[in-house]
Scaffold this active site. Structure first.
Site: not given
Length: 224
Positions: A44, A116
């Site tokens: 992320d 991610e």
């Protein structure tokens, strides 16, 4: 069923030196303790940095607020899941039996988290240069999209500009209902336009959000 990770590597255009990174990035928490949750956390941040840096370089005249809105648009869960579907990521996930039966390989949140995690796996395996290269490849069509900056305008503004260009009357938003407890209210809004038969509806945690969703629904109807 055996999962062909080499095929996924070809789709990513990246060869892992340590395939264990990729396996962990594809493992949902329902399938074991060595899952992608920590990778997701790292991925992320890597994604956010790479996209922020790219936007900073591409749009030297944009304000901080405009850059933030563009980044939020590009890294939101729905966008990540969309990219994940494009590379067929759901076919390569390791899921527990419960998640598998409930269709977890199609779930937006799982696909977004796994993508991610894969970005983190690439970073751990090949460094930031490799991660940046893959991120920009996956996002190339979106970053090059001439309509990218449209997301800087909210739905009500986009609808108003569309109506003015089409010589229509401006929209009217009517709050039709408020329901729920005081600390968790749901607002219902109707959007109508004089001379237009379509009616659009929006619900949200406040009136502004409900109006935005109603405007978005109306714009989608009018643009077909």
């Amino acid at each position: 069923m055996k999962i062909n990770l080499e095929r996924l590597c070809r789709r990513l255009n990246y060869h892992f030196n340590n395939i264990a990174y990729l396996k962990q990035a594809l493992t949902h928490c329902s399938a074991g303790s060595d899952n992608y949750e920590r990778f997701e956390f790292l991925g992320d941040s890597i994604l956010s940095f790479v996209i922020a840096n790219e936007l900073f370089n591409r749009f030297p005249l944009h304000s901080e607020g405009q850059l933030s809105r563009l980044r939020s648009f590009l890294v939101k869960g729905e966008m990540l899941a969309e990219i994940a579907r494009e590379i067929g990521l759901g076919d390569y996930l390791f899921l527990g039996q419960g998640e598998l039966r409930s269709g977890g390989f199609r779930r937006t949140s799982i696909l977004a988290d796994a993508l991610e995690a894969i970005l983190a796996a690439i970073y751990l395996d090949g460094g930031m240069t490799a991660a940046k290269q893959i991120i920009l490849m996956l996002y190339s069509s979106r970053l090059d999209d001439p309509d990218l900056n449209h997301c800087l305008k909210d739905a009500k503004t986009q609808l108003q500009e569309f109506l003015q260009a089409s010589k229509f009357a401006l929209p009217e938003y009517v709050l039709t209902k408020i329901e729920g407890d005081e600390h968790a209210q749901i607002f219902h809004v109707t959007c109508t336009i004089e001379g237009v038969s379509q009616v659009a509806y929006g619900t949200g945690p406040n009136r502004r959000k409900a109006e935005q969703l109603a405007a978005k629904a109306m714009l989608e109807q009018l643009q077909g």
